[in-house]
Write a protein that holds these residues in place. Structure first.
Motif, PDB file in Angstrom:
ATOM      1  N   SER A   1       0.829  -1.209   0.000  1.00 36.97           N
ATOM      2  CA  SER A   1       0.000   0.000   0.000  1.00 36.97           C
ATOM      3  C   SER A   1       0.861   1.255   0.000  1.00 36.97           C
ATOM      4  CB  SER A   1      -0.896   0.005   1.243  1.00 36.97           C
ATOM      5  OG  SER A   1      -1.604  -1.200   1.350  1.00 36.97           O
TER       6      SER A   1
ATOM      7  N   MET B   1      -8.964   3.614  -0.824  1.00 39.24           N
ATOM      8  CA  MET B   1     -10.066   3.149  -1.658  1.00 39.24           C
ATOM      9  C   MET B   1     -11.017   4.293  -2.009  1.00 39.24           C
ATOM     10  SD  MET B   1     -12.678  -0.043  -0.954  1.00 39.24           S
ATOM     11  CE  MET B   1     -13.391   0.732   0.508  1.00 39.24           C
ATOM     12  N   LEU B   2     -11.155   5.269  -1.104  1.00 38.45           N
ATOM     13  CA  LEU B   2     -12.065   6.398  -1.345  1.00 38.45           C
ATOM     14  C   LEU B   2     -11.462   7.449  -2.280  1.00 38.45           C
ATOM     15  CD1 LEU B   2     -13.422   6.996   2.284  1.00 38.45           C
ATOM     16  CD2 LEU B   2     -14.595   5.857   0.388  1.00 38.45           C
TER      17      LEU B   2
ATOM     18  N   LYS C   1      -9.316   3.347  -9.872  1.00 42.84           N
ATOM     19  CA  LYS C   1     -10.142   2.682  -8.859  1.00 42.84           C
ATOM     20  C   LYS C   1      -9.638   1.262  -8.576  1.00 42.84           C
ATOM     21  CE  LYS C   1     -14.364   5.305  -9.858  1.00 42.84           C
ATOM     22  NZ  LYS C   1     -15.772   5.239 -10.340  1.00 42.84           N
ATOM     23  N   THR C   2      -9.239   0.558  -9.620  1.00 44.60           N
ATOM     24  CA  THR C   2      -8.716  -0.802  -9.435  1.00 44.60           C
ATOM     25  C   THR C   2      -7.452  -0.795  -8.591  1.00 44.60           C
ATOM     26  OG1 THR C   2      -9.602  -1.474 -11.587  1.00 44.60           O
ATOM     27  CG2 THR C   2      -7.887  -2.866 -10.627  1.00 44.60           C
TER      28      THR C   2
ATOM     29  N   THR D   1      -8.382   0.285  -4.856  1.00 40.80           N
ATOM     30  CA  THR D   1      -9.187  -0.724  -4.168  1.00 40.80           C
ATOM     31  C   THR D   1      -8.321  -1.902  -3.742  1.00 40.80           C
ATOM     32  OG1 THR D   1     -11.183  -0.115  -5.403  1.00 40.80           O
ATOM     33  CG2 THR D   1     -11.172  -2.277  -4.360  1.00 40.80           C
ATOM     34  N   SER D   2      -7.329  -2.231  -4.571  1.00 41.42           N
ATOM     35  CA  SER D   2      -6.414  -3.320  -4.211  1.00 41.42           C
ATOM     36  C   SER D   2      -5.638  -2.998  -2.938  1.00 41.42           C
ATOM     37  CB  SER D   2      -5.442  -3.596  -5.366  1.00 41.42           C
ATOM     38  OG  SER D   2      -4.523  -2.524  -5.531  1.00 41.42           O
TER      39      SER D   2
ATOM     40  N   PHE E   1      -6.865  -1.441  -0.293  1.00 43.13           N
ATOM     41  CA  PHE E   1      -7.754  -1.781   0.827  1.00 43.13           C
ATOM     42  C   PHE E   1      -7.802  -3.288   1.063  1.00 43.13           C
ATOM     43  CE2 PHE E   1     -11.989  -3.059   2.320  1.00 43.13           C
ATOM     44  CZ  PHE E   1     -12.010  -2.417   3.551  1.00 43.13           C
ATOM     45  N   VAL E   2      -8.002  -4.056   0.003  1.00 44.82           N
ATOM     46  CA  VAL E   2      -8.109  -5.506   0.133  1.00 44.82           C
ATOM     47  C   VAL E   2      -6.820  -6.102   0.698  1.00 44.82           C
ATOM     48  CG1 VAL E   2      -8.421  -7.665  -1.142  1.00 44.82           C
ATOM     49  CG2 VAL E   2      -9.812  -5.667  -1.720  1.00 44.82           C
TER      50      VAL E   2
END
Length: 445
Positions: A271, A344-345, A418-419, A422-423, A425-426
């Protein structure tokens, strides 16, 4: 006392000494009791390590800050950028264990100086390397190679710093010490983002590398003199000599608690490196009319107080009689869940101000990692903290080249931010779950 002799018991043998040697026992006890830095020495070293980490990250961030200008000049696309920036982590992953092992044996202060002299030189000569050939493909390959070399020597910094702090700072103060010194990572990003952006606009991208390289040389001179003249230097040397027993690698690798910390550190770094390397490009694309020095500074400026606060909070949690394990897991939850959520936001922010704030919150949350898992090697293996940190950070370097490259590949193919976010966060949720389940703050080695 037996007759005129004193019996000295150790783990290997029974040895007889004359009474005049008995005073040596008292000296050993006193040395062990006084092995930590004094308060003044601790403050001086923390400030020095903070500045060193600041310059280290300024060097690391110089390429992302200059990436748009360099891409335009050399005709690179995002995949090319991802390759050049990611090459750093191939080298970074290779010297973590070596750096920690050597720091445990000869002293973290000495290893820090040796490494900084080399990565400072590589930073300074980067513009010369870029202009050696007219062929832009050759330039890309050469810069990639020198980014690997840069990573090789920067990879020794954190393990050496961990070893130095572990041997000279008491347990309850380590999280604060590491929190403050590690704040230099975000301050370095801020410094290079702010001053670097100004230099970039006024003198071109080579000026950024010259500036950071000169700062590195200045820090090496200062830290080497400090290492030679302060009494803390002698303490570090004595402790390093005592630690020259073989590192129990098999025992270390057999501990599940260490593997839980490694997994979480891997995910957190994935991250962090995406944010570090790609935020300048994200803001440059989404808000092209905005000043680079603003979006390269504000997120990292917001993160400075949170890094120090994370160390203070961890220290106080322990002081009010909560366990070290609870403190590490609580702090790490803030780091990973908070960072992942705000990252993610970020692509959903429609205006510039909200994007700046959300990016700043994502970066701010990840600074709690400095007082969580980043301190964990000092908890679970204080005698071998440099070596254990080297193992952990070797794994943590992998998402540097893998994650940064994959983000560039995704963006070059689809342009889908976005992809990418979002990764983040996951990945963080997975790593946090593993650490909460099996991690510990207790000594296991």
């Amino acid at each position: 006392m037996v007759g005129n002799h004193v019996i000295n018991l150790d783990s290997k043998s029974l040895r007889l000494h004359s009474p005049r040697d008995a005073g040596g026992i008292d000296r050993i006890v006193k040395k062990q009791k006084g092995s930590n830095w004094s308060k003044s020495e601790e403050k001086t070293w923390i400030a020095t390590l903070f500045i060193g980490t600041t310059i280290l990250f300024s060097s690391r961030v110089a390429m992302p800050v200059c990436a748009p200008a360099m891409a335009k000049e050399f005709g690179w696309n995002k995949e090319h950028l991802g390759t050049v920036m990611g090459c750093f982590f191939w080298g970074y992953a290779m010297t973590q264990i070596f750096g920690g092992y050597m720091a445990d044996r000869i002293g973290g202060d000495r290893m820090l100086c040796i490494a900084a002299l080399t990565w400072g030189t590589v930073t300074f000569i980067t513009p010369y390397i870029a202009y050696l050939y007219d062929d832009h493909t050759v330039t890309l390959l050469l810069l990639g190679l020198f980014r690997v070399i840069l990573g090789l020597f920067q990879g020794m910094h954190y393990p050496s710093m961990t070893s130095l702090v572990s041997r000279n700072v008491c347990e309850k103060d380590r999280s604060f010490a590491m929190g403050v010194t590690s704040t230099g990572s975000n301050f370095g990003s801020l410094l290079c983002g702010g001053i670097g952006s100004v230099i970039l606009e006024s003198h071109g991208w080579p000026g950024v590398f010259y500036f950071v390289g000169l700062c590195a040389f200045g820090w090496v001179i200062h830290s080497w003199q400090l290492s030679k003249t302060q009494q803390g230097r002698k303490v570090t040397r004595q402790n390093s000599v005592e630690a020259k027993e073989d590192v129990p690698w098999r025992l270390i690798f057999s501990k599940s608690q260490l593997w839980c910390a490694i997994c979480a550190h891997f995910c957190m770094n994935a991250s962090y490196f995406i944010l570090l390397m790609w935020l300048p490009t994200y803001f440059h694309e989404r808000f092209p009319d905005q000043k680079a020095w603003v979006f390269n500074v504000v997120p990292w400026l917001m993160s400075l107080p949170t890094s120090i606060f994370g160390g203070w909070l961890s220290k106080n949690i322990i002081e009010v009689k909560f366990s070290v394990t609870f403190a590490r897991k609580f702090i790490q939850t803030i780091a990973m869940f908070g960072c992942g959520l705000f990252a993610m936001l970020l692509p959903f922010c429609e205006n510039y101000i909200s994007a700046l704030i959300v990016a700043g919150l994502a970066v701010s949350c990840q600074t709690f990692h400095n007082s969580g898992i980043l301190v964990n090697p000092q908890d679970i293996a204080p005698t071998y903290s440099g070596s254990v940190f080297g193992i952990m950070n070797t794994a943590g370097a992998i998402p540097g080249f893998l994650g940064v490259y994959m983000a560039g590949f995704i963006l070059n193919a689809s342009g889908n931010w976005k992809t990418v976010f979002t990764s983040v966060f996951v990945t963080n949720v997975i790593g946090l779950s593993i650490f909460l389940y099996g991690g510990t703050g207790e000594k296991i080695i």
